[in-house]
Structures are given as structure tokens and as C-alpha cells.
Design a protein around this motif. Structure first.
Motif, PDB file in Angstrom:
ATOM      1  N   GLU A  62       5.888   6.126   9.634  1.00 53.11           N
ATOM      2  CA  GLU A  62       7.083   6.926   9.966  1.00 53.11           C
ATOM      3  C   GLU A  62       6.970   8.331   9.391  1.00 53.11           C
ATOM      4  N   ALA A  63       6.525   8.435   8.148  1.00 54.65           N
ATOM      5  CA  ALA A  63       6.399   9.744   7.505  1.00 54.65           C
ATOM      6  C   ALA A  63       5.348  10.608   8.193  1.00 54.65           C
ATOM      7  N   MET A  64       4.293   9.993   8.697  1.00 54.38           N
ATOM      8  CA  MET A  64       3.234  10.745   9.387  1.00 54.38           C
ATOM      9  C   MET A  64       3.707  11.327  10.715  1.00 54.38           C
ATOM     10  N   GLN A  65       4.732  10.774  11.298  1.00 52.29           N
ATOM     11  CA  GLN A  65       5.198  11.213  12.611  1.00 52.29           C
ATOM     12  C   GLN A  65       6.055  12.475  12.553  1.00 52.29           C
ATOM     13  N   ILE A  66       6.439  12.911  11.360  1.00 50.20           N
ATOM     14  CA  ILE A  66       7.264  14.117  11.210  1.00 50.20           C
ATOM     15  C   ILE A  66       6.337  15.295  10.917  1.00 50.20           C
ATOM     16  N   LYS A  67       6.349  16.306  11.793  1.00 50.04           N
ATOM     17  CA  LYS A  67       5.467  17.469  11.641  1.00 50.04           C
ATOM     18  C   LYS A  67       5.728  18.202  10.334  1.00 50.04           C
ATOM     19  N   SER A  68       4.637  18.644   9.712  1.00 51.13           N
ATOM     20  CA  SER A  68       4.706  19.478   8.513  1.00 51.13           C
ATOM     21  C   SER A  68       3.581  20.495   8.560  1.00 51.13           C
ATOM     22  N   ALA A  69       3.809  21.633   7.933  1.00 56.45           N
ATOM     23  CA  ALA A  69       2.771  22.652   7.853  1.00 56.45           C
ATOM     24  C   ALA A  69       1.723  22.276   6.794  1.00 56.45           C
ATOM     25  N   LEU A  70       2.155  21.567   5.757  1.00 51.60           N
ATOM     26  CA  LEU A  70       1.263  21.288   4.629  1.00 51.60           C
ATOM     27  C   LEU A  70       1.167  19.791   4.345  1.00 51.60           C
ATOM     28  N   SER A  75       2.813  14.316   1.845  1.00 54.50           N
ATOM     29  CA  SER A  75       2.618  13.436   0.690  1.00 54.50           C
ATOM     30  C   SER A  75       3.915  13.206  -0.070  1.00 54.50           C
ATOM     31  N   LYS A  76       4.662  14.270  -0.302  1.00 56.30           N
ATOM     32  CA  LYS A  76       5.940  14.147  -1.012  1.00 56.30           C
ATOM     33  C   LYS A  76       6.910  13.287  -0.213  1.00 56.30           C
ATOM     34  N   ARG A  77       6.958  13.490   1.086  1.00 57.60           N
ATOM     35  CA  ARG A  77       7.845  12.699   1.947  1.00 57.60           C
ATOM     36  C   ARG A  77       7.489  11.209   1.851  1.00 57.60           C
ATOM     37  N   MET A  78       6.192  10.912   1.837  1.00 56.86           N
ATOM     38  CA  MET A  78       5.755   9.514   1.713  1.00 56.86           C
ATOM     39  C   MET A  78       6.161   8.926   0.369  1.00 56.86           C
ATOM     40  N   ASP A  80       8.566   9.891  -1.644  1.00 53.30           N
ATOM     41  CA  ASP A  80      10.023   9.740  -1.673  1.00 53.30           C
ATOM     42  C   ASP A  80      10.455   8.472  -0.944  1.00 53.30           C
ATOM     43  N   ALA A  81       9.905   8.263   0.248  1.00 51.27           N
ATOM     44  CA  ALA A  81      10.276   7.099   1.054  1.00 51.27           C
ATOM     45  C   ALA A  81       9.848   5.795   0.402  1.00 51.27           C
ATOM     46  N   LEU A  82       8.651   5.766  -0.170  1.00 52.98           N
ATOM     47  CA  LEU A  82       8.164   4.546  -0.814  1.00 52.98           C
ATOM     48  C   LEU A  82       9.030   4.166  -2.009  1.00 52.98           C
ATOM     49  N   TYR A  83       9.368   5.140  -2.845  1.00 54.07           N
ATOM     50  CA  TYR A  83      10.198   4.838  -4.014  1.00 54.07           C
ATOM     51  C   TYR A  83      11.623   4.459  -3.607  1.00 54.07           C
ATOM     52  N   GLU A  84      12.118   5.051  -2.538  1.00 51.76           N
ATOM     53  CA  GLU A  84      13.468   4.713  -2.072  1.00 51.76           C
ATOM     54  C   GLU A  84      13.522   3.285  -1.516  1.00 51.76           C
ATOM     55  N   LYS A  85      12.527   2.904  -0.731  1.00 52.10           N
ATOM     56  CA  LYS A  85      12.539   1.597  -0.067  1.00 52.10           C
ATOM     57  C   LYS A  85      12.035   0.456  -0.947  1.00 52.10           C
ATOM     58  N   PHE A  86      11.196   0.770  -1.927  1.00 52.87           N
ATOM     59  CA  PHE A  86      10.556  -0.271  -2.725  1.00 52.87           C
ATOM     60  C   PHE A  86      10.719   0.034  -4.212  1.00 52.87           C
ATOM     61  N   PRO A  87      11.869  -0.300  -4.784  1.00 52.84           N
ATOM     62  CA  PRO A  87      12.108   0.015  -6.194  1.00 52.84           C
ATOM     63  C   PRO A  87      11.180  -0.723  -7.158  1.00 52.84           C
ATOM     64  N   VAL A 110     -10.504  17.524   4.600  1.00 50.85           N
ATOM     65  CA  VAL A 110      -9.844  18.145   3.460  1.00 50.85           C
ATOM     66  C   VAL A 110      -8.728  17.185   3.072  1.00 50.85           C
ATOM     67  N   SER A 111      -8.536  16.996   1.758  1.00 46.63           N
ATOM     68  CA  SER A 111      -7.591  15.978   1.307  1.00 46.63           C
ATOM     69  C   SER A 111      -6.638  16.523   0.262  1.00 46.63           C
ATOM     70  N   VAL A 112      -5.450  15.923   0.231  1.00 50.43           N
ATOM     71  CA  VAL A 112      -4.469  16.190  -0.814  1.00 50.43           C
ATOM     72  C   VAL A 112      -4.110  14.848  -1.427  1.00 50.43           C
ATOM     73  N   THR A 113      -4.136  14.776  -2.748  1.00 50.32           N
ATOM     74  CA  THR A 113      -3.744  13.563  -3.468  1.00 50.32           C
ATOM     75  C   THR A 113      -2.584  13.898  -4.389  1.00 50.32           C
ATOM     76  N   MET A 114      -1.523  13.084  -4.291  1.00 57.26           N
ATOM     77  CA  MET A 114      -0.363  13.251  -5.164  1.00 57.26           C
ATOM     78  C   MET A 114       0.012  11.882  -5.710  1.00 57.26           C
ATOM     79  N   GLU A 115       0.571  11.900  -6.919  1.00 55.71           N
ATOM     80  CA  GLU A 115       1.031  10.640  -7.478  1.00 55.71           C
ATOM     81  C   GLU A 115       2.335  10.844  -8.234  1.00 55.71           C
ATOM     82  N   ARG A 116       3.027   9.760  -8.353  1.00 55.73           N
ATOM     83  CA  ARG A 116       4.291   9.783  -9.086  1.00 55.73           C
ATOM     84  C   ARG A 116       4.422   8.450  -9.795  1.00 55.73           C
TER      85      ARG A 116
END
Length: 116
Positions: A62-70, A75-78, A80-87, A110-116
Motif C-alpha cells: 500500500e505504501a509503495m503505491q503512493i507517489k513520492s519524490a524521494l 521509507s518513513k511512510r512504511m 509509520d504504517a508498520l508501527y501504527e498497525k503492528f504495535p 540506489v538504496s535508502v535504508t531507515m530504521e526506527r
């Protein structure tokens, strides 16, 4: 504590800074690493006690289907969604790779890695 990894998720999406990228699209690959409690599921052998991998995949899709420039925004959207849906998630790492990016030279990704 346990680690769940979903590797090699492939998507066609429309992320990119350039207008052409948002019209033509590109191939992307996503990797997710989730730290969560797995003892109860290991003992019960019951999906209700586990982090549902299918639901995680659908959240990422679902997060991949929303266009983003970056990719950072995706990654942030993913996350956010994961932490919201899976506490039950204690720590999450997302890696998004854009395959054959239009950067004026030959490269695989080219890759971006983020973690929380």
C-alpha cells in the motif's frame, strides 16, 4: 525476541524526483527486518500469536503505491504504517532500492535504508 525478515519484495512504482520517473515508473525492491516477540507464537503455533507476514507485506505494498519524490519519504511512510498497525514491533528496518536509476551512468540500484 525474534527477527522476521521479508526479502526481495518487488514492485513497480512511480517514485522519483524527475517528472519522467513519476510518469514512466521504475522497478523497486524492498527489504524489511522486524524485531518482535516470537516466543508465544513459537509455543502456540498459532498465527494469532504471531506477527502476520502477509499483513506486513500488504502494508508495504500500500505504501509503495503512493507517489513520492524521494525514497526517504516512502521509507518513513512504511515505518509509520508498520508501527501504527503492528504495535508488537520493537524495531524495524526498511531498505528500498530503485533498480537502474536514471542517474546518467550505469548502475544496478540506489538504496535508502531507515530504521526506527
Amino acid at each position: 525476541m525474534g527477527i522476521i525478515e521479508i526479502e526481495g519484495m518487488k514492485f513497480y512504482a512511480y517514485h522519483g524526483h524527475f517528472t519522467a520517473e513519476q510518469i514512466v515508473g521504475n522497478n523497486f525492491e524492498v527489504y524489511v527486518r522486524l524485531e518482535t516477540e516470537c516466543v508465544k507464537a513459537a509455543e502456540s503455533d498459532n498465527l494469532e500469536d504471531a506477527l502476520n507476514y502477509q499483513a506486513v507485506y500488504e502494508t508495504i505494498k500500500e505504501a509503495m503505491q503512493i507517489k513520492s519524490a524521494l525514497l526517504e519519504n516512502v521509507s518513513k511512510r512504511m515505518l509509520d504504517a508498520l508501527y501504527e498497525k503492528f504495535p508488537v514491533i520493537k524495531k524495524a528496518t526498511i531498505k528500498i532500492s530503485k533498480m537502474n536509476p536514471p542517474m546518467g551512468g550505469e548502475m544496478e540500484r540506489v538504496s535508502v535504508t531507515m530504521e526506527r
